[in-house]
Motif scaffolding. Structure first.
Motif, PDB file in Angstrom:
ATOM      1  N   ARG A 131      17.855 -30.827  43.395  1.00 33.03           N
ATOM      2  CA  ARG A 131      18.190 -31.751  42.462  1.00 33.03           C
ATOM      3  C   ARG A 131      17.158 -32.988  42.875  1.00 33.03           C
ATOM      4  O   ARG A 131      16.669 -33.586  41.456  1.00 33.03           O
ATOM      5  CB  ARG A 131      19.606 -32.238  42.568  1.00 33.03           C
ATOM      6  N   GLU A 132      16.817 -33.362  43.950  1.00 28.36           N
ATOM      7  CA  GLU A 132      15.895 -34.352  44.098  1.00 28.36           C
ATOM      8  C   GLU A 132      14.432 -34.005  43.293  1.00 28.36           C
ATOM      9  O   GLU A 132      13.899 -34.781  42.847  1.00 28.36           O
ATOM     10  CB  GLU A 132      15.764 -34.661  45.684  1.00 28.36           C
ATOM     11  N   ARG A 135      14.601 -34.296  39.788  1.00 26.03           N
ATOM     12  CA  ARG A 135      14.810 -35.620  39.324  1.00 26.03           C
ATOM     13  C   ARG A 135      13.409 -36.368  39.236  1.00 26.03           C
ATOM     14  O   ARG A 135      12.909 -37.261  38.469  1.00 26.03           O
ATOM     15  CB  ARG A 135      15.673 -36.425  40.199  1.00 26.03           C
ATOM     16  N   LEU A 136      12.727 -36.079  40.393  1.00 22.46           N
ATOM     17  CA  LEU A 136      11.386 -36.289  40.640  1.00 22.46           C
ATOM     18  C   LEU A 136      10.416 -36.064  39.598  1.00 22.46           C
ATOM     19  O   LEU A 136       9.623 -36.753  38.760  1.00 22.46           O
ATOM     20  CB  LEU A 136      10.792 -36.091  42.116  1.00 22.46           C
ATOM     21  N   GLU A 138      11.430 -34.842  36.555  1.00 21.52           N
ATOM     22  CA  GLU A 138      11.720 -35.665  35.193  1.00 21.52           C
ATOM     23  C   GLU A 138      11.211 -37.006  35.237  1.00 21.52           C
ATOM     24  O   GLU A 138      10.879 -37.476  34.030  1.00 21.52           O
ATOM     25  CB  GLU A 138      13.445 -35.677  35.514  1.00 21.52           C
ATOM     26  N   GLU A 139      11.300 -37.613  36.207  1.00 19.87           N
ATOM     27  CA  GLU A 139      10.899 -39.269  36.264  1.00 19.87           C
ATOM     28  C   GLU A 139       9.410 -39.286  36.056  1.00 19.87           C
ATOM     29  O   GLU A 139       8.633 -40.259  35.618  1.00 19.87           O
ATOM     30  CB  GLU A 139      11.221 -39.876  37.179  1.00 19.87           C
ATOM     31  N   GLU A 186      15.865 -29.595  31.042  1.00 25.76           N
ATOM     32  CA  GLU A 186      16.251 -30.906  30.731  1.00 25.76           C
ATOM     33  C   GLU A 186      17.965 -30.810  30.479  1.00 25.76           C
ATOM     34  O   GLU A 186      18.597 -31.777  30.577  1.00 25.76           O
ATOM     35  CB  GLU A 186      15.724 -31.285  29.671  1.00 25.76           C
ATOM     36  N   MET A 189      19.719 -31.027  33.682  1.00 24.99           N
ATOM     37  CA  MET A 189      19.823 -32.471  34.166  1.00 24.99           C
ATOM     38  C   MET A 189      20.915 -33.408  33.277  1.00 24.99           C
ATOM     39  O   MET A 189      21.583 -34.111  34.079  1.00 24.99           O
ATOM     40  CB  MET A 189      18.347 -33.055  34.162  1.00 24.99           C
ATOM     41  N   ARG A 193      24.275 -35.310  34.954  1.00 20.75           N
ATOM     42  CA  ARG A 193      24.514 -36.784  35.192  1.00 20.75           C
ATOM     43  C   ARG A 193      25.738 -36.941  34.864  1.00 20.75           C
ATOM     44  O   ARG A 193      26.683 -36.554  33.896  1.00 20.75           O
ATOM     45  CB  ARG A 193      23.617 -37.281  33.985  1.00 20.75           C
TER      46      ARG A 193
END
Length: 194
Positions: A131-132, A135-136, A138-139, A186, A189, A193
């Motif tokens: 997940r990390e 997220r990385l 995604e950001e 996407e 994620m 959330r």
């Protein structure tokens, strides 16, 4: 068999239909396939050749300006063995490409993906990471792999191997530089959330 990015791009657009390698014994054979970020590369034939048998057309169709440039590149190989001409073509997208494009997922499908991530994290020798990494990416879409790895305090090659595991689940896509979440990634994620 590894391919440079520019070679894969040439295979995709049809400019390249052969590569040359130095091998004592070819590790691939006609009919075998290789998954790449560009799709499935199909090996049509593998033929041992002498330098005299390598033509100007061979050079052009393997991405070199001329025969001399191809022979110079082959002569720099540190591998022991003879020259081999590998004829190939793009067979189509990899199976993860079909997965990646599917964003309309049911609650059950999203739960199955989450369970797959949990299984990867459980088998990992280090702390949970899936997940990390998602997220990385995604950001920071398009950020170089080395920079993403550095943000996690990791080495580039092991980080890239982890991203390939996520890509196999259809969650990420490779860009010219870096990665992005696929539509499937996407959707996941958004589901994860709170």
């Amino acid at each position: 068999m590894l391919f440079k990015r520019e070679v894969l791009e040439g295979i995709v657009d049809g400019r390249i239909d052969r590569v040359f390698r130095v091998w004592a014994k070819p590790p691939v054979r006609a009919g075998s396939t290789q998954r790449t970020w560009a799709g499935i590369v199909v090996i049509d034939s593998v033929t041992a050749v002498t330098p005299e048998e390598i033509t100007g057309e061979d050079a052009l169709r393997s991405g070199f300006a001329d025969r001399a440039a191809l022979l110079a590149a082959l002569s720099k190989s540190t591998k022991v063995g003879g020259y081999h001409r590998v004829m190939l073509h793009l067979g189509g997208p990899g199976p993860e490409a079909e997965l990646a494009g599917k964003a309309d997922l049911t609650e059950r499908e999203l739960g199955e993906i989450e369970a797959a991530l949990d299984a990867i994290d459980t088998r990992s020798r280090r702390a949970p990471w899936t997940r990390e990494v998602l997220r990385l990416i995604e950001e920071h879409p398009g950020l170089r792999a080395v920079d993403l790895a550095e943000r996690m305090g990791r080495e580039k090659l092991p980080f890239k191997a982890d991203v390939r595991r996520l890509k196999a689940l259809g969650l990420t896509e490779s860009l010219e530089t870096g990665y992005r979440l696929s539509p499937r990634g996407e959707a996941l994620m958004a589901y994860l959330r709170p």
